[in-house]
Design an enzyme around this catalytic site. Structure first.
Site, PDB file in Angstrom:
ATOM      1  N   ALA A 289       0.813  -1.219   0.000  1.00 60.81           N
ATOM      2  CA  ALA A 289       0.000   0.000   0.000  1.00 60.81           C
ATOM      3  C   ALA A 289       0.844   1.266   0.000  1.00 60.81           C
ATOM      4  CB  ALA A 289      -0.929  -0.004   1.211  1.00 60.81           C
TER       5      ALA A 289
ATOM      6  N   ARG B  51      -1.032   0.348   7.765  1.00 55.99           N
ATOM      7  CA  ARG B  51      -0.361   0.251   9.061  1.00 55.99           C
ATOM      8  C   ARG B  51       0.580   1.413   9.350  1.00 55.99           C
ATOM      9  NH1 ARG B  51      -0.939  -4.505   6.634  1.00 55.99           N
ATOM     10  NH2 ARG B  51      -2.172  -6.092   7.704  1.00 55.99           N
TER      11      ARG B  51
ATOM     12  N   TRP C 109      -5.978   0.724   9.175  1.00 55.11           N
ATOM     13  CA  TRP C 109      -6.074  -0.189  10.309  1.00 55.11           C
ATOM     14  C   TRP C 109      -5.598   0.478  11.602  1.00 55.11           C
ATOM     15  CZ3 TRP C 109      -9.056  -2.208   7.378  1.00 55.11           C
ATOM     16  CH2 TRP C 109      -8.809  -3.101   6.352  1.00 55.11           C
TER      17      TRP C 109
ATOM     18  N   HIS D  74      -4.239  -9.920  -3.870  1.00 57.14           N
ATOM     19  CA  HIS D  74      -5.437  -9.653  -3.067  1.00 57.14           C
ATOM     20  C   HIS D  74      -6.602  -9.127  -3.900  1.00 57.14           C
ATOM     21  CE1 HIS D  74      -2.479  -9.172   0.543  1.00 57.14           C
ATOM     22  NE2 HIS D  74      -2.686 -10.442   0.199  1.00 57.14           N
TER      23      HIS D  74
END
Length: 466
Positions: A45, A57, A63, A126
């Site tokens: 990312a 993160r 998150w 993903h």
């Protein structure tokens, strides 16, 4: 998810080397790239943060803030309107120059595909928010919208649309607890074990099996390079560890490789096909327009690509607005045929008007039509019918200038299609009453459900009639 956020301040801490040290490490990496026989890149990312898309993160990651109960502080550019970054475009240049052999991506934002990186040289581990697929025939569809739908279950991936084979389509997103797609998984490990240089850009390497791929390279005794502001579990396996912002690193690396980083353009490809339109069930087929015109977007590998909202067809006799992809209307061979494309406008793309000189290839159409099966049902799927003629046109949008240019792919297309202004589209023929064409579910527009049609019709109310 919040449970996967970093658990302590040490993991959250970011480090950044000096410009002088960055130059040295960038030069070292450039030399490694030149010497490598199988150079592979893994991205996370972090390569999209300069496009405005939040990471997961980092200190202000999705998150991280969710774990802190600060969801309202999450700021992120919509993925559909984000621009590929300097790093995305540098990777495109590295592949074209023959250095980069394969790309492994954990990102779902679709920016690698949008940048022009070849899909067959990439594994999107993903998934991609803009890709849906059929589990039966394995056909993929690239959409200019988020394929996911609201559902009571995060593991319900049905999109509500149908494949051309009439089976259900599913979004390609991989959620926590789900298996990765087999092909992407196998390709990722295959290239990771073959790589003599594996560079990780913008990943904290906390999620497996994605994190196991660069580990596989290191365990083969090959060179692993990681560029990330935070520490990762594989730092001790690195041949070279770079604490830097990724775009800054890639600018320096490309300078030492003497490779320019290309500007990004929104590239599209248009397929214009003409099919026979003779109904065996009609009492008077001769009273029908003689041909079906079908227009749809495709990728260079022929993957169907939905990027048009609707199309207006106009000749000296009729004006038709088609609102579902593929866009199919029934018309004769009157020339010129004017076509106006209206896009999703994620990048404020203006309408694009084209003039098609059908008379240039009418003899070919008539010849092929006479040789084709004339017992084709008028309501049948054009996917089951051989096209009498097809033109392929590349469209390029410059977001800096806000203009489209076209590049017909073959000689017949070059002689038959030209770009005209939107003013010309409105003035070449006198005003004609418009008819909206909404194909039934039984036609080749089976990729869309009824709610798509309703949404398209409602959207017409908010778009100028120009």
């Amino acid at each position: 998810m919040a449970f996967s956020a970093h658990k302590n301040k040490k993991e959250l801490e970011e480090f950044e080397i000096s410009i002088e040290e960055l130059e040295k490490q960038a030069e070292q990496l450039a030399k490694l790239i030149k010497r490598a026989k199988c150079f592979v890149v893994s991205t996370g990312a972090g390569i999209s943060t300069s496009a405005g898309i939040a990471d997961f993160r980092g200190p202000t990651g999705v998150w991280t803030l969710q774990a802190q109960g600060k969801e309202d502080m999450i700021k992120s550019t919509p993925m559909l309107s984000a621009y590929p970054t300097i790093t995305h475009m540098a990777l495109v240049a590295l592949e074209k120059a023959g250095y980069l052999k394969f790309l492994i991506s954990q990102n779902v934002d679709g920016l690698h595909r949008k940048s022009g990186f070849p899909p067959h040289k990439m594994a999107e581990l993903h998934g991609n928010t803009c890709v849906e697929y059929c589990k039966i025939c394995h056909k993929e569809y690239l959409r200019d919208f988020d394929c996911r739908r609201d559902s009571n279950s995060v593991h319900d991936h049905r999109t509500g649309r149908l494949c051309q084979c009439r089976n259900e389509l599913y979004d390609s997103i991989i959620n926590f607890g789900e298996n990765l797609p087999r092909k992407a998984l196998e390709q990722g490990f295959d290239f990771s074990t073959k790589a003599d240089l594996h560079v990780v850009l913008g990943s904290s390497l906390r999620v497996t099996p994605a994190a196991d791929m660069p580990r596989a390279t290191a365990e083969q005794g090959r060179k692993l390079v990681i560029c990330n502001l935070q520490t990762t579990p594989l730092d001790s396996n690195c041949y070279l560890r770079i604490f830097s912002r990724i775009d800054q690193l890639m600018i320096c690396v490309m300078k030492y490789l003497q490779l320019p980083i290309p500007d990004w353009f929104l590239n599209r490809r248009l397929s214009i096909s003409i099919f026979p339109n003779i109904s065996s069930s009609s009492p008077s087929p001769s009273s029908l327009p003689s041909f079906k015109y079908s227009i749809q977007g495709i990728e260079p590998d022929s993957t169907p690509a939905t990027f048009i909202r609707h199309i207006i067809f106009r000749n000296s006799i009729r004006q038709l607005r088609s609102v579902r992809d593929p866009f199919v209307v029934c018309l004769g061979l009157e020339s010129p045929l004017l076509i106006q494309l209206r896009f999703m406008r994620h990048y404020n793309e203006p309408d694009l008007s084209l003039s098609l000189n059908v008379s240039n290839f009418s003899s070919i159409i008539h010849t092929n039509n006479n040789n084709s099966d004339t017992n084709t049902n008028n309501n049948s799927d054009t996917n089951n019918t051989t096209a009498l003629f097809e033109l392929l046109v590349d469209l390029k949008f410059d977001p800096r200038e806000g203009i489209w240019t076209i590049e017909p792919i073959d000689e017949s297309a070059k002689q038959s299609i030209q770009q005209i202004s939107n003013d010309q589209f409105n003035t070449i023929f006198p005003s004609i009453q418009e008819q909206v064409v909404v194909p039934t579910q039984s036609t080749n527009n089976s990729s869309f459900n009824c709610s798509d049609t309703l949404q398209n019709l409602l959207s017409l109310l908010s778009i100028s009639k120009n």
